[in-house]
Motif scaffolding. Structure first.
Motif, PDB file in Angstrom:
ATOM      1  N   MET A  43      17.000  -3.744  36.884  1.00 28.83           N
ATOM      2  CA  MET A  43      17.583  -2.544  37.404  1.00 28.83           C
ATOM      3  C   MET A  43      17.116  -1.376  36.544  1.00 28.83           C
ATOM      4  O   MET A  43      17.049  -1.472  35.326  1.00 28.83           O
ATOM      5  N   ARG A  44      16.819  -0.262  37.179  1.00 33.31           N
ATOM      6  CA  ARG A  44      16.403   0.958  36.493  1.00 33.31           C
ATOM      7  C   ARG A  44      17.488   2.016  36.646  1.00 33.31           C
ATOM      8  O   ARG A  44      18.013   2.216  37.731  1.00 33.31           O
ATOM      9  N   ILE A  45      17.774   2.683  35.540  1.00 33.19           N
ATOM     10  CA  ILE A  45      18.845   3.687  35.533  1.00 33.19           C
ATOM     11  C   ILE A  45      18.328   4.975  34.907  1.00 33.19           C
ATOM     12  O   ILE A  45      17.644   4.944  33.885  1.00 33.19           O
ATOM     13  N   VAL A  46      18.673   6.108  35.523  1.00 34.94           N
ATOM     14  CA  VAL A  46      18.421   7.428  34.953  1.00 34.94           C
ATOM     15  C   VAL A  46      19.789   8.069  34.725  1.00 34.94           C
ATOM     16  O   VAL A  46      20.584   8.181  35.655  1.00 34.94           O
ATOM     17  N   LEU A  47      20.059   8.449  33.484  1.00 39.05           N
ATOM     18  CA  LEU A  47      21.336   9.081  33.156  1.00 39.05           C
ATOM     19  C   LEU A  47      21.199  10.596  33.183  1.00 39.05           C
ATOM     20  O   LEU A  47      20.205  11.159  32.714  1.00 39.05           O
ATOM     21  N   ASP A  48      22.199  11.247  33.712  1.00 38.36           N
ATOM     22  CA  ASP A  48      22.287  12.700  33.712  1.00 38.36           C
ATOM     23  C   ASP A  48      22.383  13.193  32.266  1.00 38.36           C
ATOM     24  O   ASP A  48      22.966  12.523  31.406  1.00 38.36           O
ATOM     25  N   THR A  49      21.829  14.360  32.011  1.00 41.97           N
ATOM     26  CA  THR A  49      21.851  14.926  30.661  1.00 41.97           C
ATOM     27  C   THR A  49      23.267  15.054  30.110  1.00 41.97           C
ATOM     28  O   THR A  49      23.507  14.766  28.931  1.00 41.97           O
ATOM     29  N   ASN A  50      24.214  15.446  30.933  1.00 43.54           N
ATOM     30  CA  ASN A  50      25.599  15.576  30.463  1.00 43.54           C
ATOM     31  C   ASN A  50      26.169  14.239  30.013  1.00 43.54           C
ATOM     32  O   ASN A  50      26.916  14.169  29.035  1.00 43.54           O
ATOM     33  N   VAL A  51      25.815  13.175  30.699  1.00 43.64           N
ATOM     34  CA  VAL A  51      26.277  11.831  30.315  1.00 43.64           C
ATOM     35  C   VAL A  51      25.654  11.438  28.981  1.00 43.64           C
ATOM     36  O   VAL A  51      26.341  10.907  28.103  1.00 43.64           O
ATOM     37  N   VAL A  52      24.370  11.715  28.811  1.00 43.97           N
ATOM     38  CA  VAL A  52      23.686  11.378  27.559  1.00 43.97           C
ATOM     39  C   VAL A  52      24.276  12.156  26.394  1.00 43.97           C
ATOM     40  O   VAL A  52      24.538  11.592  25.324  1.00 43.97           O
ATOM     41  N   VAL A  53      24.515  13.454  26.589  1.00 45.93           N
ATOM     42  CA  VAL A  53      25.110  14.276  25.521  1.00 45.93           C
ATOM     43  C   VAL A  53      26.468  13.703  25.125  1.00 45.93           C
ATOM     44  O   VAL A  53      26.755  13.526  23.937  1.00 45.93           O
ATOM     45  N   SER A  54      27.290  13.394  26.097  1.00 46.00           N
ATOM     46  CA  SER A  54      28.606  12.811  25.799  1.00 46.00           C
ATOM     47  C   SER A  54      28.468  11.478  25.083  1.00 46.00           C
ATOM     48  O   SER A  54      29.213  11.181  24.153  1.00 46.00           O
ATOM     49  N   ALA A  55      27.505  10.670  25.513  1.00 47.43           N
ATOM     50  CA  ALA A  55      27.302   9.358  24.883  1.00 47.43           C
ATOM     51  C   ALA A  55      26.860   9.491  23.435  1.00 47.43           C
ATOM     52  O   ALA A  55      27.258   8.697  22.577  1.00 47.43           O
TER      53      ALA A  55
ATOM     54  N   LEU B  30      13.766  15.939  31.591  1.00 48.88           N
ATOM     55  CA  LEU B  30      15.123  15.576  31.173  1.00 48.88           C
ATOM     56  C   LEU B  30      15.239  15.535  29.655  1.00 48.88           C
ATOM     57  O   LEU B  30      16.250  15.958  29.091  1.00 48.88           O
ATOM     58  N   LEU B  31      14.216  15.041  28.979  1.00 48.79           N
ATOM     59  CA  LEU B  31      14.247  14.986  27.519  1.00 48.79           C
ATOM     60  C   LEU B  31      14.202  16.385  26.915  1.00 48.79           C
ATOM     61  O   LEU B  31      14.882  16.660  25.920  1.00 48.79           O
ATOM     62  N   GLU B  32      13.446  17.277  27.527  1.00 48.17           N
ATOM     63  CA  GLU B  32      13.413  18.668  27.061  1.00 48.17           C
ATOM     64  C   GLU B  32      14.773  19.329  27.260  1.00 48.17           C
ATOM     65  O   GLU B  32      15.271  20.035  26.374  1.00 48.17           O
TER      66      GLU B  32
ATOM     67  N   LEU C 284      16.460   1.816  30.989  1.00 53.26           N
ATOM     68  CA  LEU C 284      16.868   3.218  31.017  1.00 53.26           C
ATOM     69  C   LEU C 284      15.609   4.065  31.145  1.00 53.26           C
ATOM     70  O   LEU C 284      14.675   3.918  30.351  1.00 53.26           O
ATOM     71  N   PHE C 285      15.561   4.921  32.153  1.00 59.84           N
ATOM     72  CA  PHE C 285      14.409   5.774  32.403  1.00 59.84           C
ATOM     73  C   PHE C 285      14.785   7.233  32.216  1.00 59.84           C
ATOM     74  O   PHE C 285      15.931   7.623  32.405  1.00 59.84           O
ATOM     75  N   SER C 286      13.794   8.042  31.857  1.00 64.65           N
ATOM     76  CA  SER C 286      13.968   9.473  31.737  1.00 64.65           C
ATOM     77  C   SER C 286      12.647  10.132  32.110  1.00 64.65           C
ATOM     78  O   SER C 286      11.726   9.468  32.576  1.00 64.65           O
ATOM     79  N   SER C 287      12.564  11.421  31.892  1.00 60.89           N
ATOM     80  CA  SER C 287      11.330  12.157  32.151  1.00 60.89           C
ATOM     81  C   SER C 287      11.171  13.210  31.059  1.00 60.89           C
ATOM     82  O   SER C 287      12.117  13.503  30.318  1.00 60.89           O
ATOM     83  N   ALA C 288       9.991  13.781  31.000  1.00 57.62           N
ATOM     84  CA  ALA C 288       9.756  14.834  30.010  1.00 57.62           C
ATOM     85  C   ALA C 288      10.712  16.006  30.231  1.00 57.62           C
ATOM     86  O   ALA C 288      11.244  16.570  29.269  1.00 57.62           O
TER      87      ALA C 288
ATOM     88  N   ALA D 133      15.264  11.599  19.132  1.00 53.94           N
ATOM     89  CA  ALA D 133      14.380  10.492  18.751  1.00 53.94           C
ATOM     90  C   ALA D 133      15.113   9.154  18.857  1.00 53.94           C
ATOM     91  O   ALA D 133      14.538   8.174  19.334  1.00 53.94           O
ATOM     92  N   ASP D 134      16.350   9.113  18.427  1.00 52.88           N
ATOM     93  CA  ASP D 134      17.145   7.876  18.552  1.00 52.88           C
ATOM     94  C   ASP D 134      17.323   7.492  20.013  1.00 52.88           C
ATOM     95  O   ASP D 134      17.249   6.323  20.371  1.00 52.88           O
ATOM     96  N   TYR D 135      17.566   8.485  20.864  1.00 55.63           N
ATOM     97  CA  TYR D 135      17.746   8.228  22.285  1.00 55.63           C
ATOM     98  C   TYR D 135      16.469   7.684  22.923  1.00 55.63           C
ATOM     99  O   TYR D 135      16.496   6.718  23.670  1.00 55.63           O
ATOM    100  N   VAL D 136      15.352   8.309  22.583  1.00 55.35           N
ATOM    101  CA  VAL D 136      14.069   7.879  23.143  1.00 55.35           C
ATOM    102  C   VAL D 136      13.748   6.475  22.652  1.00 55.35           C
ATOM    103  O   VAL D 136      13.323   5.623  23.374  1.00 55.35           O
TER     104      VAL D 136
END
Length: 73
Positions: free
Chosen positions: A1-13, A41-43, A35-39, A70-73
């Motif tokens: 399964m592939r998941i993309v988390l919203d930036t607000n969810v990542v910040v809270s996490a 979303l990371l920016e 867990l997937f992201s994009s440039a 960096a820890d998240y990536v």
């Protein structure tokens, strides 16, 4: 399964230990979940983590915005 988390969810996490943090921890423990992201979303995440409220919280846990990213990536 592939998941993309919203930036607000990542910040809270990353900054607090509530439901988003537990979700993130569960994703990290699952071998079949990726867990997937994009440039873009990371920016966005970096910009949010550099805001005063986030920088202050990161300072309390001994991290900078770039270290948290960096820890998240």
């Amino acid at each position: 399964m592939r998941i993309v988390l919203d930036t607000n969810v990542v910040v809270s996490a990353l900054l607090w230990r509530g439901t988003p943090h537990r979700l993130f921890a569960a994703i990290c423990q699952q071998g079949h979940v990726q867990l997937f992201s994009s440039a873009a979303l990371l920016e966005e995440l970096l910009h949010v983590l550099m805001r005063p409220f986030a920088a202050q919280r990161l300072g309390l846990i001994g991290h900078t915005a770039r270290e948290a990213l960096a820890d998240y990536v």
